[in-house]
Motif scaffolding. Structure first.
Motif, short mmCIF file in Angstrom:
data_model
loop_
_atom_site.label_atom_id
_atom_site.label_comp_id
_atom_site.label_asym_id
_atom_site.label_seq_id
_atom_site.Cartn_x
_atom_site.Cartn_y
_atom_site.Cartn_z
N ALA A 173 0.82 -1.22 0.00
CA ALA A 173 0.00 0.00 0.00
C ALA A 173 0.86 1.27 0.00
O ALA A 173 0.40 2.33 -0.41
N ILE A 174 2.10 1.16 0.48
CA ILE A 174 3.01 2.30 0.51
C ILE A 174 4.08 2.08 -0.57
O ILE A 174 4.73 1.04 -0.59
N LYS A 175 4.21 3.04 -1.44
CA LYS A 175 5.15 2.92 -2.56
C LYS A 175 6.02 4.17 -2.66
O LYS A 175 5.62 5.26 -2.23
N ILE A 176 7.18 3.99 -3.24
CA ILE A 176 8.04 5.13 -3.50
C ILE A 176 7.79 5.63 -4.92
O ILE A 176 7.64 4.83 -5.86
N VAL A 177 7.71 6.94 -5.09
CA VAL A 177 7.44 7.55 -6.38
C VAL A 177 8.76 7.91 -7.07
O VAL A 177 9.64 8.52 -6.47
N LYS A 178 8.88 7.53 -8.33
CA LYS A 178 10.06 7.84 -9.13
C LYS A 178 11.35 7.51 -8.37
O LYS A 178 12.18 8.39 -8.08
N PRO A 179 11.53 6.24 -8.00
CA PRO A 179 12.71 5.87 -7.23
C PRO A 179 14.01 6.15 -7.98
O PRO A 179 14.14 5.87 -9.17
N LYS A 180 14.97 6.74 -7.28
CA LYS A 180 16.28 7.02 -7.85
C LYS A 180 17.35 6.59 -6.85
O LYS A 180 18.01 7.41 -6.22
N PHE A 181 17.48 5.28 -6.70
CA PHE A 181 18.40 4.75 -5.71
C PHE A 181 19.86 5.04 -6.06
O PHE A 181 20.71 5.05 -5.18
N ASP A 182 20.13 5.27 -7.35
CA ASP A 182 21.50 5.60 -7.74
C ASP A 182 21.91 6.95 -7.14
O ASP A 182 23.07 7.14 -6.76
N LEU A 183 20.96 7.89 -7.05
CA LEU A 183 21.27 9.18 -6.45
C LEU A 183 21.54 9.04 -4.95
O LEU A 183 22.40 9.73 -4.39
N PHE A 184 20.82 8.15 -4.29
CA PHE A 184 21.04 7.91 -2.87
C PHE A 184 22.46 7.38 -2.64
O PHE A 184 23.16 7.83 -1.74
N GLN A 185 22.88 6.47 -3.49
CA GLN A 185 24.22 5.91 -3.34
C GLN A 185 25.28 6.97 -3.59
O GLN A 185 26.31 7.02 -2.90
N GLU A 186 25.03 7.84 -4.55
CA GLU A 186 25.94 8.95 -4.81
C GLU A 186 26.01 9.87 -3.58
O GLU A 186 27.09 10.33 -3.20
N GLY A 187 24.86 10.11 -2.98
CA GLY A 187 24.81 10.95 -1.78
C GLY A 187 25.60 10.33 -0.64
O GLY A 187 26.32 11.03 0.09
#
Length: 337
Positions: A205-219
């Motif tokens: 029921a809870i979803k992430i919108v436009k996931p950008k996990f590559d940006l998280f790793q860069e961060g």
């Protein structure tokens, strides 16, 4: 101890303040680094006659529940951002996608940094090791939220929601609730975008919108680099424990079975080499029975084990660190017998 003797720790710590950065875990998680290993490290460091040695993480609350006390470790426990969470230094990231972060002053004020990490799987970045231990453990919740927000935003589907409250129970900062109309609400001031609510939801029921996990790793890589830059390269050591390797980060309030048998310990002064070598040692041909509990399944072969489980490339943060000049993936592994 034979592994520690291979590193120039004793010659670097004399008369200096030494910060041992580790993760104390959370909730009912108990597969963190055993206090005995921390004690061995502290005792070894003290042989070099440092001015001061302390063990640190973002918060020291409830660390004693996992056996981390001054008595058991032989060193004082210090919150990396101060007891009130405000002993921090605002630092520009130099990246337009991430605002200035707040780095813990107790860490930055130390002369020598020992980055003592526990290798785990991770739902957002594939794995947690030396890089994540610094990036997430040296900043307060607001900077953690900024990093996690690189991944996207969250939505809630009322039709799928069964009001089981698992999402509420898994939020360690109490940032979510169901209002009087039965609608799911997030208090974004507190939310740190750890996605525990989403991962705990049994119906999606809870979803992430436009996931950008590559940006998280860069961060993660960029913030870890900011911490490293405050030390002389010769005064930084990285130690990764490859024991009790499970699906989730130690911040989860639970412990699942180990995915693979205990592998050992990797150590060195190059964060890229240590994390890369650690990842390469976790192979999918040694998976333990029951190590991957449902609803998790293995993705297609040919990918790293953590990527097969979490569908995230764990090497992204390592590539980012190497590009930023933190180290190299060209190294040799020396086995200590």
């Amino acid at each position: 101890l034979r592994l520690l003797e291979k590193l120039p720790i004793l010659e670097r710590v004399k008369g200096k303040t030494v910060a041992i950065k580790m993760h104390f875990g959370g909730g009912m998680g108990y597969s963190t680094i055993h206090p005995y290993f921390v004690r061995l490290l502290v005792e070894y460091v003290k042989k070099g006659n440092p001015k001061n040695v302390f063990v640190t993480d973002q918060s020291i609350k409830e660390a004693d529940r996992r056996g981390y006390t001054e008595e058991t470790l032989g060193a004082k426990l210090v919150a990396s951002i101060g007891d009130d969470g405000k002993n921090v230094v605002k630092t520009e990231t130099g990246w337009d996608k991430l605002p200035p972060v707040l780095l813990g002053k107790p860490i930055l004020d130390a002369d020598v940094l020992i980055n003592f990490s526990h290798l785990k799987g991770h739902g957002d970045c594939g794995f947690g090791g030396a890089c994540k231990n610094l990036a997430m453990g040296c900043v307060p919740g607001s900077s953690r939220r900024d990093m996690h927000s690189l991944e996207g935003s969250l939505t809630w589907n009322n039709e799928k929601c069964i009001k089981c409250n698992k999402c509420i129970k898994e939020c360690e900062v109490k940032a979510n609730k169901f209002n009087k109309n039965g609608e799911y609400e997030i208090f974004w001031h507190h939310c740190k975008m750890c996605l525990h609510c989403m991962l705990a939801c049994p119906t999606g029921a809870i979803k992430i919108v436009k996931p950008k996990f590559d940006l998280f790793q860069e961060g993660l890589a960029r913030v870890a680099m900011l911490v490293l830059k405050s030390f002389k390269p010769e005064d930084v050591f990285h130690i990764n424990m490859l024991t009790n390797i499970t699906l989730f980060c130690d911040c989860w309030g639970l412990t699942t079975p180990s995915i693979v048998p205990d592998i050992g310990i990797f150590a060195g002064q190059d964060i890229v080499a240590v994390d890369h070598a650690s990842l390469k040692a976790v192979k999918d041909d040694i998976i333990l029975p029951g190590g991957i509990p449902p609803p998790f399944t293995l993705g297609k072969k040919g990918k790293h084990l953590f990527e097969r489980i979490h569908r995230r490339d764990p090497f992204q943060q390592i590539r980012a660190l190497e590009r930023l000049g933190a180290g190299t993936t060209k190294y040799a592994v020396e086995e200590v017998k």
